[in-house]
Design a protein around this motif. Sequence first.
Motif, PDB file in Angstrom:
ATOM      1  N   TRP A  95       0.800  -1.228   0.000  1.00 49.98           N
ATOM      2  CA  TRP A  95       0.000   0.000   0.000  1.00 49.98           C
ATOM      3  C   TRP A  95       0.829   1.272   0.000  1.00 49.98           C
ATOM      4  CZ3 TRP A  95       0.060   3.027   4.564  1.00 49.98           C
ATOM      5  CH2 TRP A  95       0.617   2.404   5.698  1.00 49.98           C
TER       6      TRP A  95
ATOM      7  N   LYS B 295       2.224   1.955  -3.696  1.00 44.81           N
ATOM      8  CA  LYS B 295       1.204   2.452  -4.624  1.00 44.81           C
ATOM      9  C   LYS B 295       0.944   3.937  -4.412  1.00 44.81           C
ATOM     10  CE  LYS B 295      -2.952   1.161  -3.687  1.00 44.81           C
ATOM     11  NZ  LYS B 295      -4.163   0.313  -3.534  1.00 44.81           N
TER      12      LYS B 295
ATOM     13  N   PRO C 166      -0.207   3.058  -9.143  1.00 45.38           N
ATOM     14  CA  PRO C 166      -0.516   1.635  -9.231  1.00 45.38           C
ATOM     15  C   PRO C 166       0.205   0.885 -10.338  1.00 45.38           C
ATOM     16  CG  PRO C 166      -2.385   2.974  -9.960  1.00 45.38           C
ATOM     17  CD  PRO C 166      -1.398   3.901  -9.348  1.00 45.38           C
TER      18      PRO C 166
ATOM     19  N   LYS D 102       2.632  -2.206  -9.400  1.00 42.32           N
ATOM     20  CA  LYS D 102       2.334  -3.582  -9.799  1.00 42.32           C
ATOM     21  C   LYS D 102       3.524  -4.223 -10.509  1.00 42.32           C
ATOM     22  CE  LYS D 102      -2.696  -3.249 -10.096  1.00 42.32           C
ATOM     23  NZ  LYS D 102      -3.885  -3.223 -10.985  1.00 42.32           N
TER      24      LYS D 102
END
Length: 252
Positions: free
Chosen positions: A146, A149, A154, A158
């Motif tokens: 978390w 990100k 994001p 990822k």
Amino acid sequence: MTYSTLDVRPRADRLVVAMNRPEVRNAIDDRMVAELHQLCGELEREPKILILTGTRLDGRGIFASGADIGQLKERSRDDALRGINSAIFNRIAALPMPVIAALDGWALGGGAELALAADFRIATRHLKFGQPETGLGIIAAAGGLWRLKEIVGPTVAKEILLAGRILDAGEALDLHLVSEVVEDPDGLIDAADALADRIAEQDPLAVRLSKQLFDMPASAHPAIDNITQAICFESEQKHARMQAFLDRRNNK
């Protein structure tokens, strides 16, 4: 206080702390976690700026290579539910005064998550930052899923978390993961000190309260800001600093 995995150098307004397990690339083991808790207790009782860095091995810098895999391999479901690393990283993130991570070389796994818990990150050009947990059959459960990100967005998060992407210093700077890249590793702590000096010039109470409010949910504002400002308005520092500002302006 005595430490075996941390090299703690106290100064008047800050602590410079180097993780010191170079023989295992500063892998974060149970002993280091315990000593980081001890360090946090000290900084909670007597708030100071924290500069957290690594060590060098054979002339190469290492921030932290991650959690100690030998210990991690033996941890059970109950250990995971205890949140051993996430608890200490959250405590570091919540320290009263700002935390500066000075990164040289590898910052991987738990080392990356420790860096993410800091308020500021400064790096050398040798930085290699990544979250290789999925390759080891686990997840980045100590903040990487978390915090990363929130900082890099994001899509890149990822790539790091799911595909093993390793960021170099230039990429980390472009993504605002770090705020500065230092060319000469010998100047890393000097750069961290320069940032700490700028923080130390501010009113410590205002800095502490601003840090506490920064991550408050939107629903808490503006009420929490007004209440906190009321505290600041009654402080001696507010009156002294504003009077000094007026005196400087009037003397120009």
